[in-house]
Design an enzyme around this catalytic site. Structure first.
Site, PDB file in Angstrom:
ATOM      1  N   CYS A 237      29.631  -3.447 -30.439  1.00 26.10           N
ATOM      2  CA  CYS A 237      28.401  -3.807 -29.721  1.00 26.10           C
ATOM      3  C   CYS A 237      28.469  -3.125 -28.363  1.00 26.10           C
ATOM      4  O   CYS A 237      28.863  -1.966 -28.273  1.00 26.10           O
ATOM      5  CB  CYS A 237      28.269  -5.322 -29.602  1.00 26.10           C
TER       6      CYS A 237
ATOM      7  N   ARG B  14      18.570  -0.187 -27.667  1.00 27.16           N
ATOM      8  CA  ARG B  14      19.843   0.319 -27.133  1.00 27.16           C
ATOM      9  C   ARG B  14      20.550   1.167 -28.190  1.00 27.16           C
ATOM     10  O   ARG B  14      21.131   2.200 -27.862  1.00 27.16           O
ATOM     11  CB  ARG B  14      20.738  -0.838 -26.686  1.00 27.16           C
TER      12      ARG B  14
END
Length: 284
Positions: free
Chosen positions: A240, A180
């Site tokens: 995040c 990611r």
């Protein structure tokens, strides 16, 4: 606070019935939002209350702010009080997901000025497997008063992150998994990639294959590049996907003696919601 943040299940077993202890079950499953509460109802540590990531520890999702926006401090304080948490409480949080959700509660309580909060360094499964007591009895909660003293310096907002892009004195840390971060996949948010200039430090590297926190020496070694930046006086901002899994990295750095680390709570889900924000892919 005095003493360690991470505590063992043995530590909690010895103190679980002390009158100022409030045990909080933070189990949650992003793919099945009701699973954590269902697991709590089925079995939990005696005396524990349950706080839900979506309904208790997040505000309503809007066009910006991320997938788990921070609640208004007054709203959060009222919710904590209804759960029996006061300014005099010692809170011990646990989950069964490597400390990700328990760390979110730890950060939020500190954000409201409450330092007397611990995270159990192993999850509920380890507690149960050790033969420690569990129950399905619902805790009778006596409401309390929680008065927040918000530490605004702990939080980095999107406009500030944008304004600091490219500054050598600022280090951005991305806590998501490597694929990611590199932009190879994005299963949740609308856009793939990372904030330009951010380095990668996967939050799960703080725990072992059982989901228990690694010894401090191992955590210090794997966080060495961030520690080096902090020792050099650089500002560190951690993010995040939605401000949840960054919290274990913030906690780990706090335990190593760096409480000044800041959280970009909106994180990638907030950053990527602005079409004008730059996006990077690959390694930095």
């Amino acid at each position: 606070m005095s003493g360690q943040i991470l505590v063992s299940k043995q530590w909690l077993l010895a103190r679980m019935y002390e009158p100022d202890i409030v045990i909080v079950d933070c189990r949650f499953d992003l793919g099945r939002p009701e699973a954590g509460r269902e697991d709590y109802i089925s079995s939990h540590i005696p005396g524990a209350i349950y706080l839900d990531l979506n309904t208790d520890l997040s505000a309503t999702v809007e066009s910006h702010g991320g997938r788990h926006p921070l609640p208004d401090p007054a709203v959060l304080a009222e919710r904590l009080g209804r759960a029996g948490i006061s300014n005099a409480s010692r809170v011990v949080a646990y989950d069964d997901q490597g400390g990700m959700y328990a760390s979110r509660l730890w950060w939020m309580l500190r954000w409201l000025g409450h330092d007397a909060v611990h995270v159990m360094e192993e999850g509920f499964t380890a507690w149960k497997d050790a033969g420690y007591p569990v129950t399905d009895a619902q805790q009778v909660v006596v409401p309390a008063a929680f008065v927040p003293e918000v530490r605004t310096e702990m939080l980095a907002r999107m406009e500030e992150v944008r304004e600091k892009l490219g500054r050598p004195e600022v280090l951005l840390v991305d806590s998501r998994d490597a694929a990611r971060y590199r932009g190879e996949t994005e299963p949740i948010d609308a856009k793939a990639g990372h904030i330009p200039g951010a380095i990668h430090q996967f939050w799960k590297d703080n725990v072992d294959e059982r989901g228990a926190w690694k010894p401090e020496a191992q955590r210090r070694e794997q966080l060495a590049s961030i520690v080096e930046a902090l020792e050099a006086g650089r500002e560190v901002i951690v993010y995040c996907g939605s401000g949840v899994s960054a919290c274990p990295n913030v906690l780990a750095l706090h335990e190593l003696g760096y409480p000044q680390v800041r959280l970009y709570a909106g994180s990638w889900s907030d950053w990527s919601s602005y079409p004008e924000n730059e996006i990077a892919t690959g390694e930095e």
